[in-house]
Enzyme design. Structure first.
Site, PDB file in Angstrom:
ATOM      1  N   GLY A 141       4.584  -7.961   1.518  1.00 47.15           N
ATOM      2  CA  GLY A 141       4.292  -6.830   0.650  1.00 47.15           C
ATOM      3  C   GLY A 141       4.534  -5.486   1.290  1.00 47.15           C
ATOM      4  O   GLY A 141       5.568  -5.260   1.930  1.00 47.15           O
ATOM      5  N   CYS A 142       3.575  -4.570   1.121  1.00 46.94           N
ATOM      6  CA  CYS A 142       3.727  -3.198   1.589  1.00 46.94           C
ATOM      7  C   CYS A 142       3.843  -3.093   3.105  1.00 46.94           C
ATOM      8  O   CYS A 142       4.354  -2.097   3.617  1.00 46.94           O
ATOM      9  CB  CYS A 142       2.563  -2.340   1.102  1.00 46.94           C
ATOM     10  SG  CYS A 142       2.553  -2.071  -0.685  1.00 46.94           S
ATOM     11  N   ALA A 143       3.382  -4.098   3.829  1.00 47.56           N
ATOM     12  CA  ALA A 143       3.525  -4.096   5.291  1.00 47.56           C
ATOM     13  C   ALA A 143       4.935  -4.445   5.729  1.00 47.56           C
ATOM     14  O   ALA A 143       5.274  -4.317   6.909  1.00 47.56           O
ATOM     15  CB  ALA A 143       2.541  -5.085   5.919  1.00 47.56           C
ATOM     16  N   GLY A 144       5.778  -4.879   4.789  1.00 48.84           N
ATOM     17  CA  GLY A 144       7.057  -5.466   5.126  1.00 48.84           C
ATOM     18  C   GLY A 144       8.028  -4.583   5.868  1.00 48.84           C
ATOM     19  O   GLY A 144       8.839  -5.084   6.657  1.00 48.84           O
ATOM     20  N   MET A 337       0.550  -1.299   5.996  1.00 48.88           N
ATOM     21  CA  MET A 337      -0.469  -2.312   5.739  1.00 48.88           C
ATOM     22  C   MET A 337      -0.112  -3.092   4.488  1.00 48.88           C
ATOM     23  O   MET A 337       0.474  -2.548   3.551  1.00 48.88           O
ATOM     24  CB  MET A 337      -1.841  -1.646   5.570  1.00 48.88           C
ATOM     25  CG  MET A 337      -2.340  -0.955   6.821  1.00 48.88           C
ATOM     26  SD  MET A 337      -3.839   0.013   6.524  1.00 48.88           S
ATOM     27  CE  MET A 337      -3.137   1.403   5.609  1.00 48.88           C
TER      28      MET A 337
END
Length: 351
Positions: A141-144, A337
């Site tokens: 997700g957004c941590a990618g 994160m």
């Protein structure tokens, strides 16, 4: 001798359908007002989200019709693949390379499912070698953006002389659903957009780039699986997002980042610039407070959020692109994160 990994290039790409936040609000109002009475109370989230524009995979009319898994998968296959190729072509061109020069490809995407994965479908168009290693990442997700960059760094470091292509591509808009409505759907409609970013890393002797990747680190908090992720719905993937995320960031992120830096022999004071995935405006403010950066310090983060919305994994690379164009300081830490709940960091030293 330990290989040095350089960031050679960085490029971004967005789909053609640009949507102003005022227009998003009007459409959301039409959709939500009769079916979700709480929309009147939650409407101001569109004003406070910090988003002025975002780019989406399809014209807005497409989202007003019901679509199942097959429709969404077809759009993902078409648009995500095109964005993958455009971002990769830009990064390769800036590095003065072709697809045939790439030894490994890391693909990050959590907003659609494609098997074979995107880099396999792009092999002919981009001219990747048949022996190029492929590492598709799903679920980060957004941590990618940070997690993918860390993996690309480790792959380049493990094979001195290697050239690694990282591509992050997300179509967050495909998670919008007419069929089931919730508070999370309203928040998601206010902040998420679509986009892609790519960069080339190299551990070749004498490689010249705009930054050296010095280290990477990751931390996953126990008991936090419900903070962020996907709900699998009959019509496709739907966003799971804990509204208590900003207080969590304010409370938890500083000691974790301090511990990550300590393992590198660094302190917070040794970092000249944090390059952060913004999440949303409240998350930006929480990060500034928790890391002692001062209000307004995360200026590129606000700009990217305003111009593109939260695109999930590519977003932090959009911010890195703006930061490098205005001049990276001596040491910066890129951080993002995402589901897990996980924080990933990559430490960069300016060329």
């Amino acid at each position: 001798m330990t290989a040095t990994v350089k960031l050679l290039s960085l490029a971004t790409a967005t789909p053609p359908h640009d949507l102003a936040q005022d227009d998003v609000f009007e459409v959301a109002h039409q959709i939500f007002i009769d079916r979700f009475p709480e929309f009147v109370r939650m409407g101001p989230v569109f004003d406070h989200a910090g988003v002025r524009h975002r780019q989406i995979a399809r014209p807005v009319e497409w989202y007003l019709q019901p679509h199942g898994w097959a429709d969404r998968a077809a759009v993902y296959d078409e648009v995500a693949l095109d964005l993958f190729c455009r971002a990769a072509e830009g990064a390769l061109a800036e590095a003065g390379l072709t697809g045939a020069d790439i030894d490994a490809i890391v693909t990050v995407s959590t907003t659609g499912v494609s098997t074979p994965s995107l880099e396999a479908k792009a092999m002919t168009r981009l001219g990747f070698r048949s022996d190029a290693a492929r590492a598709p990442l799903f679920g980060v997700g957004c941590a990618g953006g940070a997690t993918g960059l860390a993996l690309a760094y480790r792959l380049a470091k493990a094979q001195p002389g290697a050239k690694v292509l990282l591509v992050c591509v997300e179509l967050c808009s495909l998670a919008f659903h007419m069929e089931e409505l919730s508070k999370t759907d309203i928040i998601s409609t206010a902040i998420f957009g679509d986009g892609a970013a790519a960069c080339v890393l190299s551990s070749e002797d004498g490689a010249q780039g705009f930054a050296t990747v010095a280290a990477s680190a990751e931390h996953t908090w126990a008991g936090t699986l419900g903070v962020m992720g996907w709900q699998v719905r009959d019509a496709g993937l739907g966003v799971l997002l804990d509204q208590a995320l900003p207080p969590f960031v304010r409370r938890e992120i500083r000691p974790v980042v301090e511990a990550m830096l300590a393992r590198q022999g660094l302190r917070l004071e040794d970092v000249d610039r944090f390059i952060c995935h913004p999440g949303g405006m409240k998350v930006i403010e929480a990060l500034e407070g928790a890391l002692g950066l001062g209000q307004g310090a995360l200026d590129h983060e606000r700009e990217v959020l305003a111009d593109h919305g939260n695109m999930s994994s590519p977003t932090v690379l959009f911010i890195l692109d703006r930061a490098r164009r205005t001049g990276l300081p001596k040491r910066s830490v890129l951080t993002a994160m995402g589901p897990g709940f996980t924080a990933s960091t990559v430490t960069l030293e300016a060329a």
